[in-house]
Design a protein around this motif. Sequence first.
Motif, mmCIF file in Angstrom:
data_model
loop_
_atom_site.group_PDB
_atom_site.id
_atom_site.type_symbol
_atom_site.label_atom_id
_atom_site.label_comp_id
_atom_site.label_asym_id
_atom_site.label_seq_id
_atom_site.Cartn_x
_atom_site.Cartn_y
_atom_site.Cartn_z
ATOM 1 N N PHE A 108 10.498 70.730 43.155
ATOM 2 C CA PHE A 108 9.813 69.478 43.482
ATOM 3 C C PHE A 108 10.616 68.664 44.478
ATOM 4 N N GLY A 109 10.925 69.332 45.586
ATOM 5 C CA GLY A 109 11.670 68.654 46.648
ATOM 6 C C GLY A 109 10.881 67.550 47.287
ATOM 7 N N ASP A 110 9.535 67.633 47.186
ATOM 8 C CA ASP A 110 8.736 66.577 47.793
ATOM 9 C C ASP A 110 8.898 65.250 47.074
ATOM 10 N N ILE A 111 9.477 65.264 45.845
ATOM 11 C CA ILE A 111 9.672 64.006 45.115
ATOM 12 C C ILE A 111 10.900 63.282 45.622
ATOM 13 N N PHE A 112 11.984 64.036 45.786
ATOM 14 C CA PHE A 112 13.264 63.413 46.106
ATOM 15 C C PHE A 112 13.776 63.773 47.492
ATOM 16 N N GLY A 113 13.017 64.507 48.264
ATOM 17 C CA GLY A 113 13.469 64.863 49.591
ATOM 18 C C GLY A 113 14.262 66.139 49.618
ATOM 19 N N GLY A 114 14.221 66.944 48.553
ATOM 20 C CA GLY A 114 14.968 68.186 48.515
ATOM 21 C C GLY A 114 14.479 69.175 49.556
ATOM 22 N N ARG A 115 13.182 69.134 49.868
ATOM 23 C CA ARG A 115 12.651 69.967 50.921
ATOM 24 C C ARG A 115 12.420 69.092 52.142
ATOM 25 N N THR A 116 12.956 69.505 53.281
ATOM 26 C CA THR A 116 12.853 68.696 54.486
ATOM 27 C C THR A 116 11.395 68.613 54.938
ATOM 28 N N LYS A 174 23.524 72.243 61.606
ATOM 29 C CA LYS A 174 22.366 72.576 60.771
ATOM 30 C C LYS A 174 21.207 71.602 60.951
ATOM 31 N N GLY A 175 21.478 70.419 61.429
ATOM 32 C CA GLY A 175 20.427 69.418 61.599
ATOM 33 C C GLY A 175 20.112 68.655 60.335
ATOM 34 N N GLU A 176 20.677 69.092 59.203
ATOM 35 C CA GLU A 176 20.436 68.447 57.922
ATOM 36 C C GLU A 176 21.758 68.226 57.192
ATOM 37 N N ILE A 177 21.766 67.207 56.347
ATOM 38 C CA ILE A 177 22.942 66.903 55.543
ATOM 39 C C ILE A 177 22.561 67.039 54.080
ATOM 40 N N ARG A 178 23.322 67.826 53.356
ATOM 41 C CA ARG A 178 23.064 68.076 51.940
ATOM 42 C C ARG A 178 23.906 67.119 51.101
ATOM 43 N N GLU A 179 23.258 66.433 50.160
ATOM 44 C CA GLU A 179 23.954 65.452 49.340
ATOM 45 C C GLU A 179 23.646 65.693 47.869
ATOM 46 N N THR A 180 24.581 65.369 47.008
ATOM 47 C CA THR A 180 24.400 65.496 45.562
ATOM 48 C C THR A 180 24.648 64.141 44.916
ATOM 49 N N ARG A 181 23.741 63.742 44.039
ATOM 50 C CA ARG A 181 23.913 62.471 43.340
ATOM 51 C C ARG A 181 23.632 62.668 41.857
ATOM 52 N N GLY A 186 21.619 65.253 35.229
ATOM 53 C CA GLY A 186 22.719 65.931 35.904
ATOM 54 C C GLY A 186 22.783 65.540 37.364
ATOM 55 N N ASN A 187 23.335 66.417 38.190
ATOM 56 C CA ASN A 187 23.467 66.160 39.623
ATOM 57 C C ASN A 187 22.272 66.721 40.381
ATOM 58 N N ILE A 188 21.644 65.885 41.171
ATOM 59 C CA ILE A 188 20.486 66.293 41.952
ATOM 60 C C ILE A 188 20.902 66.461 43.406
ATOM 61 N N THR A 189 20.602 67.638 43.947
ATOM 62 C CA THR A 189 20.952 67.942 45.326
ATOM 63 C C THR A 189 19.746 67.703 46.227
ATOM 64 N N THR A 190 19.935 66.931 47.266
ATOM 65 C CA THR A 190 18.861 66.635 48.215
ATOM 66 C C THR A 190 19.363 66.868 49.637
ATOM 67 N N THR A 191 18.429 66.952 50.557
ATOM 68 C CA THR A 191 18.782 67.081 51.971
ATOM 69 C C THR A 191 18.091 65.994 52.766
ATOM 70 N N ARG A 192 18.719 65.581 53.842
ATOM 71 C CA ARG A 192 18.138 64.591 54.737
ATOM 72 C C ARG A 192 18.491 64.956 56.174
ATOM 73 N N THR A 193 17.697 64.444 57.104
ATOM 74 C CA THR A 193 17.916 64.716 58.517
ATOM 75 C C THR A 193 19.200 64.054 59.001
#
Length: 358
Positions: A108-116, A174-181, A186-193
């Motif tokens: 469900f990357g569309d919820i938190f931005g996990g999928r660009t 890569k054009g994207e930055i991977r972040e974990t919060r 637990g820790n949720i990993t997301t990506t952003r431009t």
Amino acid sequence: MLPMKNYYEILGVSKTASDEEIKSAFRKLAHKYHPDKKGGDEAKFKEASEAYAVLSDKKKRAEYDTYGRTFAGAGAQGGFGNFDFSNFAGFRGFGQGNAFEFDLGDIFGDIFGGRTQARRGRDISIDIELSFRESIFGIERRVLISKVGTCEICAGTGAAHGSKMRSCTICNGKGEIRETRSSLIGNITTTRTCEKCHGRGEVPEKPCESCRGAGVRKREEEILVHIPAGVDDGEMIRMPGRGEALPGAKAGDLYIKLHVRPDRAFTREGHNLLTALPIKLTDALLGGEYTIRTLDGDQTVSVPAGVAHGEMIRIHGKGVPHGRGLRGDLLVRVDIEFPKKLSRAAREIVEKLRKEGL
């Protein structure tokens, strides 16, 4: 002994549901109940996660269908506290305290931005006023708008003339930055431009002086708008890619709302035009010819003898263009003008007509 959980009911799917249907059902529930969302429900989210962990695994699903439980720690008799995440796709590192990594990119990357998501510029809208005639026959208008557009100096590259491009050091190309919060589960990993290269993965060695390396800048742009024949008041024209630009992304769209000024002589009814023709009482009785104004120029129309007040005279092909070479009609409504006062001679004539039964 805890009551048996029906994982199929929890996800809202049948026992014959495919893997894709199960995944889709979990995605919807995760979107609805995730505790990090406003109005989320942690208990229901954990319950849906538990159900998905079992039903998405072929071996566990087979065990559950046969025995009503699994033998890897995620059984129908156990609560969430006994839930085994070790084989749950997306959960990694479980067993190192309570910290595990939950990669939302697939589920469900569309919820938190996990999928660009596909990036695009902002849509903009303008208003254009037309005369009635322009709305019927169409017209081309040039409009000057101020917007964020592609830099005309560097053509959107962000690089000065002759400058080379190099890999972005912020995102490592890569054009994207991977972040974990951290979150409640637990820790949720997301990506952003990447904000440095705007998703392109590379930056110019020497940035363009006009746009400072962004590839876009605020400027005025003249746009030619083709307004087709037969448009109506309130209609919208969409021009794809003519909205605001965004660095490293597709431009938004331009929406043009049309406002048609009313005409004193004509009104529109679908593909037909309606106009009024005032005539004399004597012409209504005896017939006559009148010159009327159409949108194509003046035209002579014959009024038949004995025409009634409000009767329509149809002139073919003088209405609104539609289709290929087709046009509606011009409907001329006859308005008989009755005299408010009669001279003595006219009254005598009318009295004779009344005696004639007219």
